[in-house]
Structures are given as structure tokens and as C-alpha cells.
Design a protein around this motif. Structure first.
Motif, PDB file in Angstrom:
ATOM      1  N   PHE A  76      13.244   7.917  -3.610  1.00 35.15           N
ATOM      2  CA  PHE A  76      11.973   8.596  -3.393  1.00 35.15           C
ATOM      3  C   PHE A  76      12.163   9.519  -2.201  1.00 35.15           C
ATOM      4  CE2 PHE A  76       9.852   5.373  -5.953  1.00 35.15           C
ATOM      5  CZ  PHE A  76       8.747   6.037  -6.453  1.00 35.15           C
ATOM      6  N   VAL A  77      11.669  10.748  -2.318  1.00 36.43           N
ATOM      7  CA  VAL A  77      11.737  11.714  -1.218  1.00 36.43           C
ATOM      8  C   VAL A  77      10.335  12.246  -0.962  1.00 36.43           C
ATOM      9  CG1 VAL A  77      12.721  13.905  -0.422  1.00 36.43           C
ATOM     10  CG2 VAL A  77      14.121  12.332  -1.773  1.00 36.43           C
ATOM     11  N   THR A 112       6.054  14.744  -3.176  1.00 32.38           N
ATOM     12  CA  THR A 112       6.822  13.504  -3.294  1.00 32.38           C
ATOM     13  C   THR A 112       7.502  13.505  -4.651  1.00 32.38           C
ATOM     14  OG1 THR A 112       5.234  12.315  -1.919  1.00 32.38           O
ATOM     15  CG2 THR A 112       6.643  10.981  -3.350  1.00 32.38           C
ATOM     16  N   ARG A 113       8.774  13.123  -4.670  1.00 33.15           N
ATOM     17  CA  ARG A 113       9.512  13.050  -5.926  1.00 33.15           C
ATOM     18  C   ARG A 113      10.339  11.778  -5.973  1.00 33.15           C
ATOM     19  NH1 ARG A 113       6.738  16.549  -6.768  1.00 33.15           N
ATOM     20  NH2 ARG A 113       7.029  18.579  -7.670  1.00 33.15           N
ATOM     21  N   LEU A 114      10.387  11.195  -7.161  1.00 31.29           N
ATOM     22  CA  LEU A 114      11.416  10.209  -7.467  1.00 31.29           C
ATOM     23  C   LEU A 114      12.548  11.038  -8.055  1.00 31.29           C
ATOM     24  CD1 LEU A 114      12.667   7.443  -7.903  1.00 31.29           C
ATOM     25  CD2 LEU A 114      11.395   7.300 -10.050  1.00 31.29           C
ATOM     26  N   ALA A 138       2.080   6.839  -6.791  1.00 34.05           N
ATOM     27  CA  ALA A 138       0.990   7.733  -7.210  1.00 34.05           C
ATOM     28  C   ALA A 138       1.275   9.177  -6.798  1.00 34.05           C
ATOM     29  CB  ALA A 138      -0.337   7.265  -6.609  1.00 34.05           C
ATOM     30  N   ALA A 139       1.781   9.374  -5.580  1.00 32.46           N
ATOM     31  CA  ALA A 139       2.072  10.734  -5.095  1.00 32.46           C
ATOM     32  C   ALA A 139       3.150  11.413  -5.928  1.00 32.46           C
ATOM     33  CB  ALA A 139       2.482  10.689  -3.622  1.00 32.46           C
ATOM     34  N   ALA A 140       4.052  10.613  -6.490  1.00 33.35           N
ATOM     35  CA  ALA A 140       5.108  11.158  -7.353  1.00 33.35           C
ATOM     36  C   ALA A 140       4.613  11.393  -8.775  1.00 33.35           C
ATOM     37  CB  ALA A 140       6.317  10.226  -7.356  1.00 33.35           C
ATOM     38  N   ALA A 157       0.834  -1.210   0.000  1.00 32.22           N
ATOM     39  CA  ALA A 157       0.000   0.000   0.000  1.00 32.22           C
ATOM     40  C   ALA A 157       0.865   1.255   0.000  1.00 32.22           C
ATOM     41  CB  ALA A 157      -0.947  -0.007   1.195  1.00 32.22           C
ATOM     42  N   ARG A 158       1.917   1.267   0.807  1.00 38.02           N
ATOM     43  CA  ARG A 158       2.805   2.440   0.884  1.00 38.02           C
ATOM     44  C   ARG A 158       3.553   2.641  -0.433  1.00 38.02           C
ATOM     45  NH1 ARG A 158       4.280   7.279   1.714  1.00 38.02           N
ATOM     46  NH2 ARG A 158       6.204   7.674   2.819  1.00 38.02           N
ATOM     47  N   LEU A 159       4.000   1.548  -1.045  1.00 44.36           N
ATOM     48  CA  LEU A 159       4.704   1.651  -2.322  1.00 44.36           C
ATOM     49  C   LEU A 159       3.768   2.209  -3.389  1.00 44.36           C
ATOM     50  CD1 LEU A 159       7.192   1.234  -4.074  1.00 44.36           C
ATOM     51  CD2 LEU A 159       6.505  -1.180  -4.330  1.00 44.36           C
TER      52      LEU A 159
END
Length: 140
Positions: free
Chosen positions: A95-96, A102-104, A48-50, A41-43
Motif C-alpha cells: 500500500f502506498v 492511495t494505491r495497492l 477504502a482510500a484505495a 481503523a487505519r487498515l
């Protein structure tokens, strides 16, 4: 500001992103995701957030990619996520996560600056590439 980085200390891009976070005066929560991978779920949430697709977040150059047939375009996102969790080296990095987004940060570690407060102190990557020049301007 709370910041988290999914970090691989053997990766130059990851080391440079971490150095930029610290250069901005932030000590992040460091998750060495190869030893402590996220749950599914976190992955999925991070990808998605990125603003990425699951396929965009997978490292296709890892031996496990071809060895597990992950180049099959018919594979579902769930199948790709399961493979990434079974072989965390397949998770692209770093990932940050910050309150700013959120960014890759691949292929360019300076993408981390998009989710950090403004920083105008000069910064040079470990390979000598200037990221923030002596005038405090971001170099792209």
C-alpha cells in the motif's frame, strides 16, 4: 511530498514500488507492516482510500487464509480485518499513500506512479521489465 509505503522487503513487487518512489526523488516513510501492523481503523481507512473491498485487500494465497476459514463468503469485513491484524501477512502489499492518493500496488508495482509526481527518467524493474522507457514514457 510525504509518501508512506507498507513494505515487505521479501516481496519483489514491494521492492519495485519502493525503488520507483525513490526513483521519483522521494524518500518515503517505510512501514514494515509485518513487524508494525496498522490498527483496525487505519487498515479499514487504507482499504477504502484505495477503492477496494476488504476481501480485495486480503492475500488469499497465504496459508493463514484457508487455515482460518477466510474463504467463507459469509464472513464480515470486521472478521476479515481482525484476521488480517492477527496475521499481518494476509494484508496485501504494498500500500502506498501520498497527497495524490492511495494505491495497492499489486499486482503491478508501477501503479505507484499514479500517486507520485510525474517522472520521465527511464526505469527498469529488478526483473528487467521496462516501466519508464528511454523517452520518458510510461510503459503499460
Amino acid at each position: 511530498m510525504p509518501v508512506e509505503i507498507w513494505h515487505n522487503p521479501a516481496c519483489g513487487t514491494s521492492r519495485n514500488a519502493l525503488a520507483l518512489i525513490r526513483h521519483a526523488g522521494i524518500e518515503p516513510r517505510i512501514v514494515e507492516y509485518l513487524q508494525s501492523p496498522p490498527d483496525k481503523a487505519r487498515l479499514r481507512e487504507a482499504i477504502a482510500a484505495a477503492g477496494l473491498s476488504v476481501r480485495e485487500a486480503i492475500r488469499s494465497k497465504e496459508p493463514a487464509y484457508l487455515a482460518n476459514g477466510l474463504d467463507d463468503a459469509a464472513l464480515t469485513d470486521d472478521a476479515l480485518l481482525d484476521a488480517m491484524l492477527a496475521h499481518p501477512a494476509l494484508i496485501n502489499r504494498p500500500f502506498v499513500f501520498s497527497p495524490l492518493g492511495t494505491r495497492l500496488c499489486r499486482p503491478d508495482s508501477s501503479l505507484v506512479l499514479d500517486v507520485l509526481p510525474p517522472c520521465d527518467k527511464p526505469f527498469v524493474k529488478e526483473d528487467g521489465e521496462v516501466v519508464i522507457d528511454e523517452r520518458g514514457n510510461r510503459v503499460r
